[in-house]
Enzyme design. Structure first.
Site, PDB file in Angstrom:
ATOM      1  N   CYS B 167      -2.706  -3.646   6.173  1.00 26.75           N
ATOM      2  CA  CYS B 167      -3.546  -3.283   5.028  1.00 26.75           C
ATOM      3  C   CYS B 167      -4.353  -4.457   4.468  1.00 26.75           C
ATOM      4  O   CYS B 167      -5.250  -4.256   3.653  1.00 26.75           O
ATOM      5  CB  CYS B 167      -2.687  -2.676   3.933  1.00 26.75           C
ATOM      6  SG  CYS B 167      -1.429  -1.589   4.581  1.00 26.75           S
ATOM      7  N   HIS B 305      -4.705  -2.478  -5.296  1.00 31.65           N
ATOM      8  CA  HIS B 305      -4.343  -1.982  -3.959  1.00 31.65           C
ATOM      9  C   HIS B 305      -3.799  -0.563  -4.089  1.00 31.65           C
ATOM     10  O   HIS B 305      -4.213   0.331  -3.352  1.00 31.65           O
ATOM     11  CB  HIS B 305      -3.314  -2.908  -3.308  1.00 31.65           C
ATOM     12  CG  HIS B 305      -2.973  -2.522  -1.908  1.00 31.65           C
ATOM     13  ND1 HIS B 305      -3.906  -2.519  -0.899  1.00 31.65           N
ATOM     14  CD2 HIS B 305      -1.804  -2.095  -1.334  1.00 31.65           C
ATOM     15  CE1 HIS B 305      -3.332  -2.130   0.238  1.00 31.65           C
ATOM     16  NE2 HIS B 305      -2.064  -1.855  -0.004  1.00 31.65           N
ATOM     17  N   HIS B 339      -5.832   5.775   2.224  1.00 30.68           N
ATOM     18  CA  HIS B 339      -5.600   4.378   2.570  1.00 30.68           C
ATOM     19  C   HIS B 339      -6.162   4.119   3.970  1.00 30.68           C
ATOM     20  O   HIS B 339      -5.539   4.478   4.972  1.00 30.68           O
ATOM     21  CB  HIS B 339      -4.096   4.105   2.514  1.00 30.68           C
ATOM     22  CG  HIS B 339      -3.723   2.672   2.682  1.00 30.68           C
ATOM     23  ND1 HIS B 339      -4.580   1.727   3.227  1.00 30.68           N
ATOM     24  CD2 HIS B 339      -2.579   2.004   2.368  1.00 30.68           C
ATOM     25  CE1 HIS B 339      -3.968   0.556   3.242  1.00 30.68           C
ATOM     26  NE2 HIS B 339      -2.766   0.696   2.734  1.00 30.68           N
TER      27      HIS B 339
END
Lengths: 86, 413
Positions: B167, B305, B339
């Site tokens: 990520c 995030h 995501h």
């Protein structure tokens, strides 16, 4: 054993369908006229093995790296098939 | 001696649209890009999470056969956004091939689609052996496939950095690109990341009970970062790229300057590879502020995030509060896209650039009732018209990697 004409038809169809050749001629230089490179040659050999129904040896594959035209491919396959018949 | 670094082009392919205009329209309309999970004939029926942040529109790729043969789906996204930013930046071909432009671009793990084709060989008849593996399958699947397909397509001869830290992949790409220009190793960097549609990633998070599964009937209602009713993340796909240039050179050539990167930090929690770590996150944010020589109260906006996992959002909100207090407005942009894994950092950077340019902040989608354990922050609860001078984009990854980028609005340069 496949005839030269049959092989020619199959090879040209592969070159047009899978390698996006436009109007290939038997004596075109594959690299200059169609951007065909060594990675393409390896891919084409895999398709040729499928067409022939048997595996090529390492030496036979290395010999294919000298091919420059479709006529060269046809001559190459002629030799390969005759060798297997003996 | 260090140099100032500016962003001179930015483009993304995202679940809420392709290109800055489409993305901005979707943000302002509160449009979610989360859709039902597509059937891959493999894992879909075994996964509890049945939603995905999907790029479900056609893209008119105009790549040549020669370009395409070394590209898996992940490189299609990468090369398309790279093509866009090179065109938008106005950089000339002579500079692009000069060795003074480098590439920092990554993905989570190359192309899982091509990797699956390779693995199929193991389940073929033995006599067929490894012949099912194509001559270019490695080039199409390898971890650095995005970065080097970009160099090949555009003849870029500078350095290549292919970060692959899940990520934080593209946040690192931008950060390492920023450092390469700041310290004079390159004059410009093409940075970003992409990830393709992939159900194995969903399965991994599903097995960890980290994926959202309660909103399969209503995909756009999840993910729900910071919301009391959040139940996990939603995996997405896409890609984004930015061009970073040395400020004086960019100004001299009249390049469009979208923002300045004023700070970057990256650290590791030095322990658990999964659990979020408040101290590790807070330390990253402080290191970025120190790099930028900014005080916490100078940050106007935080792109969190915030993946909508139960613990992650709580820890992150506490870390933000510990460093910035309640001053900056906070939004979780993954609420719009899901995501997008290796691409999330660059996509969220581009969304933030868009809001900085237009002067607004969007709220977190699906944030209806703030979880009391995440309450110590100032959330945008509706579209707020505001001038953002400084924005922070933070990302965290499995493996304990944390990043923070700090941007300054171009008009204040």
């Amino acid at each position: 054993m496949l005839s030269r004409d049959e092989i020619s038809r199959i090879i040209i169809k592969i070159l047009v369908d899978d390698f996006e050749f436009k109007d290939p001629k038997l004596d075109d230089n594959l690299r200059d006229a169609h951007g065909f490179d060594s990675i393409d040659a390896i891919e084409l050999l895999a398709k040729i093995e499928k067409m022939l129904g048997f595996s090529l040896t390492r030496a036979e594959k290395e010999a294919a790296m000298d091919i420059r035209t479709i006529n060269d491919i046809l001559n190459y396959l002629d030799t390969i098939q005759r060798r297997r018949e003996i | 001696m260090t140099r100032r670094v500016v962003i001179t082009a930015a483009q993304a392919i995202t679940p809420i649209g392709y290109g800055q205009d489409a993305i901005r329209r979707s943000l302002m309309a509160g449009q979610s890009g989360v859709k039902p999970l597509r059937d891959d004939g493999l894992l879909t029926q075994h996964i509890s999470c049945q939603v995905f942040g999907s790029v479900d529109y056609a893209i008119d790729y105009q790549f040549t056969r020669s370009d395409k043969k070394t590209m898996g789906p992940v490189a299609y996204y990468a090369c398309q956004v790279a093509k866009d930013v090179l065109a938008d930046s106005g950089l000339g071909q002579e500079f692009i091939t000069s060795g003074r432009l480098g590439v920092a671009f990554g993905s989570t793990h190359g192309s899982p689609t091509v990797q699956r084709d390779i693995y199929r060989t193991f389940f073929q008849d033995l006599d067929k052996g490894f012949k099912g593996i194509g001559a270019v399958d490695y080039l199409r699947s390898m971890v650095h496939t995005t970065a080097v397909n970009i160099t090949r397509m555009f003849g870029i001869t500078g350095r290549v950095v292919a970060s692959s830290t899940a990520c934080t992949t593209s946040a690192q790409a931008i950060g390492f690109g920023y450092e390469a220009v700041k310290y004079g190793m390159q004059d410009a960097m093409l940075c970003g990341g992409s990830d393709e549609y992939d159900t194995t990633t969903v399965a991994v998070f599903d097995n960890l009970l980290a994926c959202s599964a309660a909103y399969n009937h209503a995909p756009s209602r999840t993910p729900r970062p910071f919301d009391r009713a959040r139940d996990g993340l939603v995996v997405g796909e896409g890609g984004g790229a930015v061009i970073l240039e040395e400020y004086e050179a960019a100004k001299r050539r009249g390049a469009p300057i979208l923002a300045e990167i004023v700070g970057f930090a990256c650290n590791n929690n030095g322990g658990d590879l999964i659990l979020p770590n408040q101290d590790g996150i807070a330390q990253t944010l402080k290191l970025a502020l120190a790099d930028a020589r900014l005080r916490p109260e100078q940050v106007d906006f935080v792109s969190a995030h915030a993946t909508a996992t139960k613990m992650g959002d709580i820890i992150e909100s506490q870390a933000i509060n510990a460093v910035y207090g309640e001053k900056p407005l906070v939004t979780a942009l993954k609420s719009y896209t899901g995501h997008c894994m290796g691409a999330c950092g660059v996509i969220e950077t581009i969304m933030t650039l868009s809001m900085m340019e237009a002067g607004f902040i969007v709220p977190t989608l699906n944030l209806e009732e703030v979880d009391p354990r995440c309450a110590a922050l100032r959330y945008a609860r509706e579209i707020i018209d505001i001038k953002i001078d400084v924005a922070a984009i933070q990302n965290f990854a499995f493996g304990g990697v944390n990043t923070c980028l700090l941007l300054r609005r171009s008009e204040s340069l």
